[in-house]
Scaffold this motif. Structure first.
Motif, PDB file in Angstrom:
ATOM      1  N   ILE A 199      54.186 -75.215  52.793  1.00  0.00           N
ATOM      2  CA  ILE A 199      53.583 -73.906  51.696  1.00  0.00           C
ATOM      3  C   ILE A 199      54.680 -74.042  50.566  1.00  0.00           C
ATOM      4  CG2 ILE A 199      55.831 -72.428  53.036  1.00  0.00           C
ATOM      5  CD1 ILE A 199      54.105 -70.042  52.480  1.00  0.00           C
ATOM      6  N   ASP A 200      54.272 -74.078  49.684  1.00  0.00           N
ATOM      7  CA  ASP A 200      54.506 -74.940  47.788  1.00  0.00           C
ATOM      8  C   ASP A 200      54.478 -72.904  47.309  1.00  0.00           C
ATOM      9  OD1 ASP A 200      55.697 -75.597  45.637  1.00  0.00           O
ATOM     10  OD2 ASP A 200      54.161 -76.607  45.194  1.00  0.00           O
ATOM     11  N   LYS A 201      55.694 -72.752  46.958  1.00  0.00           N
ATOM     12  CA  LYS A 201      55.575 -71.910  45.680  1.00  0.00           C
ATOM     13  C   LYS A 201      55.609 -71.476  44.381  1.00  0.00           C
ATOM     14  CE  LYS A 201      57.828 -66.777  45.078  1.00  0.00           C
ATOM     15  NZ  LYS A 201      58.382 -65.992  44.888  1.00  0.00           N
ATOM     16  N   LYS A 202      55.043 -72.108  43.427  1.00  0.00           N
ATOM     17  CA  LYS A 202      55.128 -72.514  41.686  1.00  0.00           C
ATOM     18  C   LYS A 202      55.598 -71.216  41.340  1.00  0.00           C
ATOM     19  CE  LYS A 202      53.457 -77.232  42.520  1.00  0.00           C
ATOM     20  NZ  LYS A 202      52.864 -78.012  41.958  1.00  0.00           N
ATOM     21  N   ASN A 224      50.856 -69.318  45.221  1.00  0.00           N
ATOM     22  CA  ASN A 224      51.371 -70.260  46.924  1.00  0.00           C
ATOM     23  C   ASN A 224      49.941 -70.773  47.188  1.00  0.00           C
ATOM     24  OD1 ASN A 224      53.774 -68.867  47.225  1.00  0.00           O
ATOM     25  ND2 ASN A 224      53.117 -67.162  48.741  1.00  0.00           N
ATOM     26  N   THR A 225      50.916 -72.160  47.481  1.00  0.00           N
ATOM     27  CA  THR A 225      49.718 -73.702  48.399  1.00  0.00           C
ATOM     28  C   THR A 225      49.892 -73.849  50.069  1.00  0.00           C
ATOM     29  OG1 THR A 225      49.614 -74.319  46.092  1.00  0.00           O
ATOM     30  CG2 THR A 225      48.041 -75.311  47.722  1.00  0.00           C
ATOM     31  N   ILE A 226      49.443 -73.823  50.351  1.00  0.00           N
ATOM     32  CA  ILE A 226      49.398 -73.298  51.563  1.00  0.00           C
ATOM     33  C   ILE A 226      48.889 -75.311  52.046  1.00  0.00           C
ATOM     34  CG2 ILE A 226      48.831 -73.199  54.846  1.00  0.00           C
ATOM     35  CD1 ILE A 226      49.376 -70.462  54.128  1.00  0.00           C
ATOM     36  N   ILE A 253      43.644 -80.141  54.874  1.00  0.00           N
ATOM     37  CA  ILE A 253      43.271 -78.629  54.443  1.00  0.00           C
ATOM     38  C   ILE A 253      44.657 -77.590  53.752  1.00  0.00           C
ATOM     39  CG2 ILE A 253      42.897 -76.026  54.556  1.00  0.00           C
ATOM     40  CD1 ILE A 253      41.854 -77.146  57.790  1.00  0.00           C
ATOM     41  N   ILE A 254      43.842 -77.715  51.850  1.00  0.00           N
ATOM     42  CA  ILE A 254      44.726 -76.773  51.189  1.00  0.00           C
ATOM     43  C   ILE A 254      44.032 -75.484  51.208  1.00  0.00           C
ATOM     44  CG2 ILE A 254      45.013 -77.439  48.839  1.00  0.00           C
ATOM     45  CD1 ILE A 254      45.133 -80.576  49.002  1.00  0.00           C
ATOM     46  N   GLU A 255      44.495 -74.402  51.566  1.00  0.00           N
ATOM     47  CA  GLU A 255      44.852 -72.986  50.523  1.00  0.00           C
ATOM     48  C   GLU A 255      45.424 -72.093  49.445  1.00  0.00           C
ATOM     49  OE1 GLU A 255      41.992 -71.308  51.496  1.00  0.00           O
ATOM     50  OE2 GLU A 255      40.944 -72.627  52.354  1.00  0.00           O
ATOM     51  N   ARG A 262      50.664 -65.650  52.759  1.00  0.00           N
ATOM     52  CA  ARG A 262      50.870 -66.852  53.723  1.00  0.00           C
ATOM     53  C   ARG A 262      50.101 -66.644  55.275  1.00  0.00           C
ATOM     54  NH1 ARG A 262      56.095 -66.222  52.572  1.00  0.00           N
ATOM     55  NH2 ARG A 262      56.667 -64.994  54.517  1.00  0.00           N
ATOM     56  N   THR A 263      50.148 -65.228  55.554  1.00  0.00           N
ATOM     57  CA  THR A 263      49.445 -65.181  56.481  1.00  0.00           C
ATOM     58  C   THR A 263      47.772 -65.442  56.661  1.00  0.00           C
ATOM     59  OG1 THR A 263      51.145 -63.527  57.448  1.00  0.00           O
ATOM     60  CG2 THR A 263      48.435 -63.155  58.544  1.00  0.00           C
ATOM     61  N   ASN A 264      47.335 -64.125  55.494  1.00  0.00           N
ATOM     62  CA  ASN A 264      46.151 -65.111  55.022  1.00  0.00           C
ATOM     63  C   ASN A 264      45.505 -66.101  54.767  1.00  0.00           C
ATOM     64  OD1 ASN A 264      45.602 -61.801  55.404  1.00  0.00           O
ATOM     65  ND2 ASN A 264      46.189 -61.683  52.910  1.00  0.00           N
TER      66      ASN A 264
END
Length: 156
Positions: free
Chosen positions: A76-79, A94-96, A114-116, A137-139
Protein backbone atom coordinates in the motif's frame (compact mmCIF):
# COMPACT_ATOMS: atom_id res chain seq x y z
CA UNK A 1 -54.69 1.24 4.40
CA UNK A 2 -52.76 2.84 1.52
CA UNK A 3 -49.48 2.35 3.40
CA UNK A 4 -50.21 -1.36 3.83
CA UNK A 5 -50.98 -1.82 0.14
CA UNK A 6 -47.87 0.13 -0.87
CA UNK A 7 -45.69 -1.90 1.49
CA UNK A 8 -47.14 -5.18 0.23
CA UNK A 9 -46.67 -4.16 -3.40
CA UNK A 10 -43.11 -3.00 -2.78
CA UNK A 11 -42.31 -6.25 -0.99
CA UNK A 12 -43.66 -8.34 -3.87
CA UNK A 13 -41.64 -6.41 -6.45
CA UNK A 14 -38.42 -6.64 -4.47
CA UNK A 15 -38.93 -10.27 -3.57
CA UNK A 16 -39.35 -11.33 -7.17
CA UNK A 17 -36.55 -9.23 -8.66
CA UNK A 18 -34.03 -12.11 -8.39
CA UNK A 19 -31.15 -10.15 -6.84
CA UNK A 20 -28.19 -12.26 -5.75
CA UNK A 21 -24.70 -11.29 -4.70
CA UNK A 22 -22.25 -12.03 -7.52
CA UNK A 23 -19.61 -13.72 -5.33
CA UNK A 24 -21.91 -15.52 -2.93
CA UNK A 25 -21.28 -19.15 -2.00
CA UNK A 26 -24.08 -20.20 -4.31
CA UNK A 27 -22.55 -18.38 -7.29
CA UNK A 28 -19.02 -19.59 -6.53
CA UNK A 29 -20.06 -22.92 -8.05
CA UNK A 30 -20.37 -21.16 -11.43
CA UNK A 31 -16.61 -20.66 -11.66
CA UNK A 32 -14.54 -23.56 -12.89
CA UNK A 33 -11.60 -23.23 -10.50
CA UNK A 34 -10.76 -23.87 -6.89
CA UNK A 35 -7.98 -22.64 -4.66
CA UNK A 36 -6.12 -25.30 -2.74
CA UNK A 37 -3.83 -22.98 -0.78
CA UNK A 38 -3.33 -19.25 -0.21
CA UNK A 39 0.09 -17.99 0.96
CA UNK A 40 0.82 -14.40 1.86
CA UNK A 41 4.53 -14.22 1.11
CA UNK A 42 5.59 -10.74 2.18
CA UNK A 43 4.72 -8.56 5.12
CA UNK A 44 1.92 -6.59 3.51
CA UNK A 45 -0.96 -4.84 5.18
CA UNK A 46 -2.75 -7.28 7.52
CA UNK A 47 -6.21 -5.80 6.86
CA UNK A 48 -5.76 -6.20 3.11
CA UNK A 49 -4.59 -9.80 3.56
CA UNK A 50 -7.64 -10.59 5.69
CA UNK A 51 -10.03 -9.03 3.16
CA UNK A 52 -8.45 -10.95 0.27
CA UNK A 53 -8.58 -14.21 2.22
CA UNK A 54 -12.21 -13.56 3.16
CA UNK A 55 -13.16 -13.05 -0.50
CA UNK A 56 -11.25 -16.12 -1.70
CA UNK A 57 -12.46 -18.51 1.01
CA UNK A 58 -15.54 -19.48 -1.04
CA UNK A 59 -13.23 -20.90 -3.69
CA UNK A 60 -11.21 -23.03 -1.26
CA UNK A 61 -14.23 -25.08 -0.26
CA UNK A 62 -15.12 -26.40 -3.72
CA UNK A 63 -13.20 -29.02 -5.65
CA UNK A 64 -12.96 -28.14 -9.35
CA UNK A 65 -10.84 -29.32 -12.27
CA UNK A 66 -8.54 -26.29 -12.18
CA UNK A 67 -6.80 -26.01 -8.82
CA UNK A 68 -4.54 -23.11 -7.94
CA UNK A 69 -2.02 -22.35 -5.24
CA UNK A 70 -1.76 -18.59 -4.76
CA UNK A 71 1.25 -16.71 -3.41
CA UNK A 72 0.06 -13.19 -2.68
CA UNK A 73 2.05 -10.08 -1.81
CA UNK A 74 0.49 -6.68 -1.31
CA UNK A 75 1.82 -3.17 -0.94
CA UNK A 76 0.00 0.00 0.00
CA UNK A 77 1.28 3.42 -0.92
CA UNK A 78 -0.04 6.80 0.24
CA UNK A 79 1.10 9.84 -1.72
CA UNK A 80 0.40 13.52 -1.39
CA UNK A 81 -1.10 14.73 -4.66
CA UNK A 82 -1.71 18.40 -3.87
CA UNK A 83 -0.66 20.93 -1.22
CA UNK A 84 -2.00 24.33 -0.26
CA UNK A 85 0.07 27.55 -0.21
CA UNK A 86 1.45 26.85 3.26
CA UNK A 87 2.65 23.36 2.24
CA UNK A 88 -0.04 21.35 4.04
CA UNK A 89 -1.39 18.38 2.07
CA UNK A 90 -4.89 18.81 0.64
CA UNK A 91 -5.25 15.71 -1.55
CA UNK A 92 -3.96 12.17 -1.09
CA UNK A 93 -3.90 9.03 -3.24
CA UNK A 94 -3.91 5.54 -1.76
CA UNK A 95 -2.68 2.83 -4.11
CA UNK A 96 -2.85 -0.89 -3.43
CA UNK A 97 -0.68 -3.18 -5.51
CA UNK A 98 -1.32 -6.91 -5.29
CA UNK A 99 1.14 -9.33 -6.90
CA UNK A 100 -0.17 -12.86 -7.28
CA UNK A 101 1.90 -15.84 -8.32
CA UNK A 102 -0.36 -18.66 -9.48
CA UNK A 103 0.90 -22.24 -9.34
CA UNK A 104 -1.23 -24.73 -11.25
CA UNK A 105 -1.41 -28.50 -10.94
CA UNK A 106 0.57 -29.02 -14.15
CA UNK A 107 3.46 -27.09 -12.50
CA UNK A 108 2.99 -24.06 -14.72
CA UNK A 109 3.25 -20.61 -13.23
CA UNK A 110 1.48 -17.39 -13.98
CA UNK A 111 1.74 -13.93 -12.47
CA UNK A 112 -0.95 -11.31 -12.08
CA UNK A 113 -0.49 -7.73 -10.90
CA UNK A 114 -3.56 -5.81 -9.76
CA UNK A 115 -3.41 -2.10 -8.99
CA UNK A 116 -6.26 -0.18 -7.39
CA UNK A 117 -6.10 3.47 -6.34
CA UNK A 118 -8.33 6.13 -4.85
CA UNK A 119 -7.84 9.89 -4.54
CA UNK A 120 -9.40 11.80 -1.64
CA UNK A 121 -9.23 15.15 0.12
CA UNK A 122 -7.62 15.80 3.48
CA UNK A 123 -9.78 16.04 6.61
CA UNK A 124 -8.90 18.34 9.51
CA UNK A 125 -9.91 15.78 12.12
CA UNK A 126 -7.04 13.27 12.07
CA UNK A 127 -9.07 10.55 13.81
CA UNK A 128 -11.73 10.77 11.09
CA UNK A 129 -9.00 10.80 8.43
CA UNK A 130 -7.45 7.56 9.77
CA UNK A 131 -10.89 5.92 9.92
CA UNK A 132 -11.66 7.05 6.36
CA UNK A 133 -8.30 5.76 5.09
CA UNK A 134 -8.96 2.35 6.68
CA UNK A 135 -12.33 2.22 4.94
CA UNK A 136 -10.66 3.16 1.64
CA UNK A 137 -8.09 0.37 2.05
CA UNK A 138 -10.87 -2.13 2.74
CA UNK A 139 -12.81 -1.05 -0.35
CA UNK A 140 -9.71 -1.16 -2.53
CA UNK A 141 -8.89 -4.66 -1.25
CA UNK A 142 -12.42 -5.82 -2.07
CA UNK A 143 -12.21 -4.40 -5.59
CA UNK A 144 -8.80 -5.99 -6.14
CA UNK A 145 -10.10 -9.35 -4.85
CA UNK A 146 -13.00 -9.24 -7.30
CA UNK A 147 -10.60 -8.51 -10.16
CA UNK A 148 -8.42 -11.42 -9.01
CA UNK A 149 -11.38 -13.79 -8.99
CA UNK A 150 -12.35 -12.68 -12.48
CA UNK A 151 -8.80 -13.14 -13.78
CA UNK A 152 -8.52 -16.58 -12.15
CA UNK A 153 -11.75 -17.66 -13.82
CA UNK A 154 -10.32 -16.71 -17.23
CA UNK A 155 -7.11 -18.75 -16.93
CA UNK A 156 -7.12 -21.66 -19.38
Amino acid sequence: MIKKIFTLTLFLFLYSCGYEAIHSKKNSFNYDFSISKINFIENGDVDINLKIKEKLNNYTLNEKDKKFILNIANKIDKKVIAKNKSGDPTTFRNTITINVEILMENNSKSKIKIIENFTYNNIDNKFELKKYEKEIRTNLAEAASEKLIFKLSNIK
